[in-house]
Scaffold this active site. Sequence first.
Site, short mmCIF file in Angstrom:
data_model
loop_
_atom_site.label_atom_id
_atom_site.label_comp_id
_atom_site.label_asym_id
_atom_site.label_seq_id
_atom_site.Cartn_x
_atom_site.Cartn_y
_atom_site.Cartn_z
CG HIS A 134 41.95 69.44 81.25
ND1 HIS A 134 42.94 68.72 80.61
CD2 HIS A 134 40.80 69.21 80.53
CE1 HIS A 134 42.43 68.09 79.56
NE2 HIS A 134 41.14 68.36 79.50
CG HIS A 164 40.33 66.65 75.77
ND1 HIS A 164 39.03 66.31 76.11
CD2 HIS A 164 40.26 67.29 74.58
CE1 HIS A 164 38.21 66.74 75.16
NE2 HIS A 164 38.93 67.31 74.21
#
Length: 374
Positions: free
Chosen positions: A145, A184
């Site tokens: 991320h 994710h």
Amino acid sequence: MPERWRVNTGFFWHERCFWHDPGAIGVFASPGDYRQPQPASESPESKRRLKNLLEVSGLIDELEVHKASPAEDSDLRRFHTEAYLARLEAGDRARGGDAGEGAPYLPGSLAAARQSAGLAVAAVEAVARGQSSNAYALCRPPGHHAEADRGRGFCLLGNIPVAVMRARALGLVRRVAVLDWDVHHGNGQQAAFYADPEVLTVSVHQDGNYPLETGAFEERGTGEGAGTNLNLPLPPGCGLGAYEYAMRSLVLPAIEAFAPDLVVVACGYDACAKDPLGKMMLNSRAFGDMTRDLMGLAKRTCDGRLVMVHEGGYSEGYVPFCGHAVIQALSGSATSVPDPQNDEIAAWGYQALQPHQRGMIDDWCARWLADSGI
């Protein structure tokens, strides 16, 4: 087995990575007035327990175990901005800080993050140089991320972008495929290579989980990189059938058509049925099966060069079984451990490919085929 396919699997780890401390934030991005302190979901336990299981089963004795140096500043700067790296250093000197959205850290965490990136760097380089057939980097904190100018979602440094950019700068590889199967969206890799025609980024993730604003199928790359980003935002509740169908009908053909010199996997386990931050239904066998499929692809396209970089996965009890299945597959070992819930999870309702899942994946296949010609 032919000599050229005898596997020596590198396993890269360092105790320093387990010392990263994001603080007592539980499942949240930060502490708050009505949030009773509890250990962060992103804790060392799932990773440490994976290494411990490898020790207890004996599989670690079949691997080539390596430590690695922390990532160098010059390597970090290929991806991250000077201002962001300076902000991380300032927070470290101030006894802790917040790298960005959902990425707090305490003293010692920056050293752990540099070590984590260094593990990814070393694993990629070992495989790219032919020193290891394939490799697994037990990285923590995770990295998929992190963006150039900020941390996000438990991630401080972009482990995979840093490693891939270094390998390319050294001329070890030219074309790289990065597959992210963390639950994710792999926004960090997408952002790093969005305009790069030589890196294919693929993310198979739960639709709208995190981050909320990225991960749509329509995000395809830009400029010279148009057509080299593929997102599969699967609906919540996908299990064995949906993942197998998505992998074999679109993910693997797209990577094979790209013909990379190296395949790198952002190997998160939060799509497992026991994860507190995901709503998918995979068991440990599924991760082993996906690894074997990728190994077959890598043999056909890039002489078997495959690197797994550990990302998310927050079930302290179940992640070790998933990771062991992946590493067993990578190494071609017969050393297995019994997963006490593997068959139970496989027998859950809705594990078979559902009509709405098939329809969505078939639509993506048709649209990708129309644009790319795979």
